[in-house]
Motif scaffolding. Structure first.
Motif, PDB file in Angstrom:
ATOM      1  N   THR A  88     -24.754  48.500 -53.742  1.00 17.38           N
ATOM      2  CA  THR A  88     -23.915  49.411 -52.908  1.00 17.38           C
ATOM      3  C   THR A  88     -23.971  49.297 -51.846  1.00 17.38           C
ATOM      4  OG1 THR A  88     -25.092  50.909 -53.417  1.00 17.38           O
ATOM      5  CG2 THR A  88     -23.577  50.841 -55.363  1.00 17.38           C
ATOM      6  N   ALA A  89     -22.610  49.224 -51.060  1.00 18.60           N
ATOM      7  CA  ALA A  89     -23.444  49.796 -50.104  1.00 18.60           C
ATOM      8  C   ALA A  89     -24.667  50.308 -49.124  1.00 18.60           C
ATOM      9  CB  ALA A  89     -21.742  50.359 -48.852  1.00 18.60           C
ATOM     10  N   ASP A  90     -24.038  52.031 -50.238  1.00 15.06           N
ATOM     11  CA  ASP A  90     -25.015  52.333 -49.683  1.00 15.06           C
ATOM     12  C   ASP A  90     -26.719  52.036 -50.039  1.00 15.06           C
ATOM     13  OD1 ASP A  90     -24.233  55.952 -49.426  1.00 15.06           O
ATOM     14  OD2 ASP A  90     -22.992  54.444 -51.093  1.00 15.06           O
ATOM     15  N   ASN A  91     -26.700  51.514 -50.697  1.00 18.02           N
ATOM     16  CA  ASN A  91     -28.655  50.409 -51.028  1.00 18.02           C
ATOM     17  C   ASN A  91     -28.595  49.458 -50.197  1.00 18.02           C
ATOM     18  OD1 ASN A  91     -28.272  52.019 -53.276  1.00 18.02           O
ATOM     19  ND2 ASN A  91     -27.626  49.896 -54.450  1.00 18.02           N
ATOM     20  N   MET A  92     -27.240  48.470 -49.425  1.00 16.01           N
ATOM     21  CA  MET A  92     -27.261  47.779 -48.572  1.00 16.01           C
ATOM     22  C   MET A  92     -27.957  48.330 -47.094  1.00 16.01           C
ATOM     23  SD  MET A  92     -24.334  45.215 -49.412  1.00 16.01           S
ATOM     24  CE  MET A  92     -24.930  44.325 -47.647  1.00 16.01           C
ATOM     25  N   MET A  93     -26.884  49.291 -47.180  1.00 12.53           N
ATOM     26  CA  MET A  93     -27.759  50.372 -45.832  1.00 12.53           C
ATOM     27  C   MET A  93     -29.015  50.997 -45.922  1.00 12.53           C
ATOM     28  SD  MET A  93     -26.655  50.045 -42.854  1.00 12.53           S
ATOM     29  CE  MET A  93     -25.565  49.812 -42.704  1.00 12.53           C
ATOM     30  N   SER A  94     -29.785  51.966 -46.518  1.00 11.76           N
ATOM     31  CA  SER A  94     -30.638  52.547 -46.612  1.00 11.76           C
ATOM     32  C   SER A  94     -32.093  50.898 -46.465  1.00 11.76           C
ATOM     33  CB  SER A  94     -31.123  52.772 -48.208  1.00 11.76           C
ATOM     34  OG  SER A  94     -32.163  53.400 -48.730  1.00 11.76           O
ATOM     35  N   GLN A 129     -36.730  57.956 -31.407  1.00  9.13           N
ATOM     36  CA  GLN A 129     -35.982  59.041 -32.458  1.00  9.13           C
ATOM     37  C   GLN A 129     -34.952  58.217 -33.099  1.00  9.13           C
ATOM     38  OE1 GLN A 129     -33.617  61.390 -29.609  1.00  9.13           O
ATOM     39  NE2 GLN A 129     -34.559  61.756 -28.797  1.00  9.13           N
ATOM     40  N   ARG A 130     -33.807  58.548 -33.910  1.00  7.62           N
ATOM     41  CA  ARG A 130     -33.452  57.934 -34.864  1.00  7.62           C
ATOM     42  C   ARG A 130     -32.178  58.864 -35.767  1.00  7.62           C
ATOM     43  NH1 ARG A 130     -36.590  56.549 -41.309  1.00  7.62           N
ATOM     44  NH2 ARG A 130     -35.688  55.939 -42.422  1.00  7.62           N
ATOM     45  N   GLY A 131     -31.291  57.917 -35.165  1.00  6.81           N
ATOM     46  CA  GLY A 131     -30.176  58.758 -36.623  1.00  6.81           C
ATOM     47  C   GLY A 131     -29.358  58.296 -37.962  1.00  6.81           C
ATOM     48  N   ARG A 132     -28.662  58.713 -37.756  1.00  9.30           N
ATOM     49  CA  ARG A 132     -27.221  58.316 -38.904  1.00  9.30           C
ATOM     50  C   ARG A 132     -27.144  57.402 -38.851  1.00  9.30           C
ATOM     51  NH1 ARG A 132     -22.990  59.511 -41.630  1.00  9.30           N
ATOM     52  NH2 ARG A 132     -21.937  60.257 -39.700  1.00  9.30           N
ATOM     53  N   TYR A 133     -27.787  56.484 -39.764  1.00  3.44           N
ATOM     54  CA  TYR A 133     -26.850  55.108 -40.210  1.00  3.44           C
ATOM     55  C   TYR A 133     -25.710  55.154 -40.858  1.00  3.44           C
ATOM     56  CZ  TYR A 133     -31.374  52.952 -38.595  1.00  3.44           C
ATOM     57  OH  TYR A 133     -32.154  52.617 -38.117  1.00  3.44           O
ATOM     58  N   LYS A 134     -24.204  54.988 -40.366  1.00  2.00           N
ATOM     59  CA  LYS A 134     -23.187  54.943 -41.127  1.00  2.00           C
ATOM     60  C   LYS A 134     -23.050  54.334 -42.223  1.00  2.00           C
ATOM     61  CE  LYS A 134     -21.359  57.464 -36.903  1.00  2.00           C
ATOM     62  NZ  LYS A 134     -22.929  57.400 -35.772  1.00  2.00           N
ATOM     63  N   LEU A 135     -22.332  53.476 -42.488  1.00  3.19           N
ATOM     64  CA  LEU A 135     -22.064  52.592 -43.854  1.00  3.19           C
ATOM     65  C   LEU A 135     -20.785  51.599 -42.840  1.00  3.19           C
ATOM     66  CD1 LEU A 135     -21.923  55.280 -47.108  1.00  3.19           C
ATOM     67  CD2 LEU A 135     -23.970  53.636 -46.189  1.00  3.19           C
ATOM     68  N   ALA A 185     -22.247  48.246 -44.096  1.00  4.34           N
ATOM     69  CA  ALA A 185     -22.921  48.189 -45.455  1.00  4.34           C
ATOM     70  C   ALA A 185     -21.204  47.253 -45.318  1.00  4.34           C
ATOM     71  CB  ALA A 185     -23.413  48.735 -45.807  1.00  4.34           C
ATOM     72  N   ARG A 186     -19.889  48.288 -45.176  1.00  2.00           N
ATOM     73  CA  ARG A 186     -19.305  48.226 -46.299  1.00  2.00           C
ATOM     74  C   ARG A 186     -18.454  46.895 -45.811  1.00  2.00           C
ATOM     75  NH1 ARG A 186     -17.562  54.473 -44.656  1.00  2.00           N
ATOM     76  NH2 ARG A 186     -18.144  55.254 -47.215  1.00  2.00           N
ATOM     77  N   MET A 187     -18.589  46.602 -44.409  1.00  2.00           N
ATOM     78  CA  MET A 187     -17.526  45.163 -43.579  1.00  2.00           C
ATOM     79  C   MET A 187     -18.903  44.231 -44.395  1.00  2.00           C
ATOM     80  SD  MET A 187     -17.263  45.373 -40.057  1.00  2.00           S
ATOM     81  CE  MET A 187     -18.825  45.998 -38.965  1.00  2.00           C
ATOM     82  N   ALA A 188     -19.524  44.194 -44.870  1.00  2.00           N
ATOM     83  CA  ALA A 188     -20.659  43.090 -45.552  1.00  2.00           C
ATOM     84  C   ALA A 188     -20.261  42.805 -46.907  1.00  2.00           C
ATOM     85  CB  ALA A 188     -21.646  43.553 -45.021  1.00  2.00           C
ATOM     86  N   LYS A 189     -20.101  43.483 -47.628  1.00  4.18           N
ATOM     87  CA  LYS A 189     -19.872  43.556 -48.727  1.00  4.18           C
ATOM     88  C   LYS A 189     -18.202  43.214 -48.962  1.00  4.18           C
ATOM     89  CE  LYS A 189     -20.839  45.342 -52.011  1.00  4.18           C
ATOM     90  NZ  LYS A 189     -22.047  44.714 -52.912  1.00  4.18           N
ATOM     91  N   MET A 190     -16.829  44.061 -48.148  1.00  2.00           N
ATOM     92  CA  MET A 190     -15.588  42.744 -48.132  1.00  2.00           C
ATOM     93  C   MET A 190     -15.555  41.958 -47.430  1.00  2.00           C
ATOM     94  SD  MET A 190     -12.036  45.641 -46.926  1.00  2.00           S
ATOM     95  CE  MET A 190     -12.711  46.695 -47.746  1.00  2.00           C
ATOM     96  N   PHE A 191     -15.827  41.406 -45.972  1.00  2.00           N
ATOM     97  CA  PHE A 191     -16.067  40.346 -45.647  1.00  2.00           C
ATOM     98  C   PHE A 191     -17.232  39.170 -46.565  1.00  2.00           C
ATOM     99  CE2 PHE A 191     -14.825  42.589 -41.588  1.00  2.00           C
ATOM    100  CZ  PHE A 191     -13.821  42.935 -42.459  1.00  2.00           C
ATOM    101  N   LYS A 192     -18.242  39.594 -47.509  1.00  2.00           N
ATOM    102  CA  LYS A 192     -18.892  38.323 -47.987  1.00  2.00           C
ATOM    103  C   LYS A 192     -19.766  38.109 -47.003  1.00  2.00           C
ATOM    104  CE  LYS A 192     -16.474  37.567 -52.416  1.00  2.00           C
ATOM    105  NZ  LYS A 192     -15.229  36.525 -52.895  1.00  2.00           N
ATOM    106  N   MET A 193     -20.520  38.870 -45.820  1.00  2.00           N
ATOM    107  CA  MET A 193     -21.224  38.636 -44.912  1.00  2.00           C
ATOM    108  C   MET A 193     -22.422  39.176 -44.992  1.00  2.00           C
ATOM    109  SD  MET A 193     -18.288  38.482 -42.058  1.00  2.00           S
ATOM    110  CE  MET A 193     -19.356  37.820 -40.315  1.00  2.00           C
ATOM    111  N   ASP A 194     -23.644  38.587 -45.105  1.00  2.00           N
ATOM    112  CA  ASP A 194     -24.552  39.164 -45.070  1.00  2.00           C
ATOM    113  C   ASP A 194     -24.808  39.891 -43.900  1.00  2.00           C
ATOM    114  OD1 ASP A 194     -25.322  37.778 -47.977  1.00  2.00           O
ATOM    115  OD2 ASP A 194     -26.277  36.164 -46.840  1.00  2.00           O
ATOM    116  N   LEU A 195     -26.201  41.131 -43.935  1.00  2.00           N
ATOM    117  CA  LEU A 195     -26.151  41.865 -42.923  1.00  2.00           C
ATOM    118  C   LEU A 195     -27.322  41.406 -42.980  1.00  2.00           C
ATOM    119  CD1 LEU A 195     -26.217  45.643 -44.286  1.00  2.00           C
ATOM    120  CD2 LEU A 195     -24.675  44.606 -42.455  1.00  2.00           C
ATOM    121  N   VAL A 196     -27.671  41.490 -40.961  1.00  2.00           N
ATOM    122  CA  VAL A 196     -29.557  40.635 -40.550  1.00  2.00           C
ATOM    123  C   VAL A 196     -29.856  41.835 -39.633  1.00  2.00           C
ATOM    124  CG1 VAL A 196     -30.453  39.025 -39.441  1.00  2.00           C
ATOM    125  CG2 VAL A 196     -28.151  38.678 -40.338  1.00  2.00           C
TER     126      VAL A 196
END
Length: 245
Positions: free
Chosen positions: A213-219, A157-163, A166-177
């Motif tokens: 963008t946060a959308d692009n990163m989460m996508s 199953q796949r849920g909706r990936y919330k942003l 990604a918003r934290m990553a951009k604001m805190f300058k931390m990469d997403l793993v």
């Protein structure tokens, strides 16, 4: 034997949790001390899963773990990953629903260990809590772990990936793993029994905080995780194709 092994696991869990909580209290006076006690608790349970239950795991992509604090963006299928991520990644805090803080010993320990507690019923409030508490944890040198789908979902199953991640990553300058895993095939949601086998965890290359963008990163994160899910799922007793038959 499976029932006996699981009973041993739960008995040890019940026995060690109160004294480990008592250790957290003085440890909280030391920077990251409570979190180190919490990790020790998780490692004990991981040892039990491996040596009593027979639930082992393998990690693919360990070399992708950055050297600097980042945001772990993981699939969530069971309680297994809340323990295993602590064994695989550097010291981190989780984003969790604040209702967990009410649980005796376990929930109290989460709060003392500075878990980021959010109100999932109030989106605006949850976003503020993510930013405020997340920034504080970053300043303290913690990694942050978040389950972007917000809750545990059965295999397949796949849920909706919330942003939020990604918003934290951009604001805190931390990469997403990004992290994919198939733990739910061996440890079903809300199940008493855990089953022997081998969980696969796959760690992807970090998504840079300044890569879009946060959308692009989460996508990008979502597409990678779900593509990996299709490759690693289907091996455990509770795999989607088996439970659907």
């Amino acid at each position: 034997m499976l029932y006996i092994r699981n009973l041993i696991y739960w008995l040890v869990l019940v026995i060690i949790t109160p004294p480990m909580f008592l250790l957290i209290l003085p440890a909280a006076l030391i920077p990251k001390g409570a979190n180190r006690v919490g990790r020790a608790w998780a490692l004990i349970l991981m040892w039990l899963l491996k040596n009593v239950i027979g639930l082992k795991y393998r990690v693919i992509g360990r070399e992708n773990i950055p050297t600097q604090p980042s945001i772990i963006c993981s699939k969530h299928q069971s309680g297994w990953e809340t323990l295993a991520l602590q064994e695989v990644f550097p010291l981190h805090v989780y984003v969790a629903k604040k209702e967990l803080f009410k649980l005796p010993f376990f929930g109290w320990g989460l709060k003392i260990a500075k878990t980021i507690g959010i109100d999932r019923k109030n989106t605006a409030q949850a976003n503020r809590q993510l930013i405020e508490q997340g920034l504080a944890r970053k300043k303290e040198g913690f990694w942050i772990a978040i389950f972007p789908e917000g809750t545990r979902l059965p295999p397949g199953q796949r849920g909706r990936y919330k942003l939020g991640a990604a918003r934290m990553a951009k604001m805190f300058k931390m990469d997403l793993v990004p992290v994919a895993l198939n733990s739910g095939e061996f440890w079903p949601r809300n199940a008493f029994l855990k089953y022997p086998g081998e969980v696969t965890m796959v760690i992807g290359k970090p998504v840079a905080y300044d890569s879009g963008t946060a959308d692009n990163m989460m996508s990008e994160c979502e597409n990678w995780i779900e593509s990996q899910q299709r490759q690693i799922e289907g091996t455990g007793p509770f795999a989607a194709h088996r439970t659907n038959n």
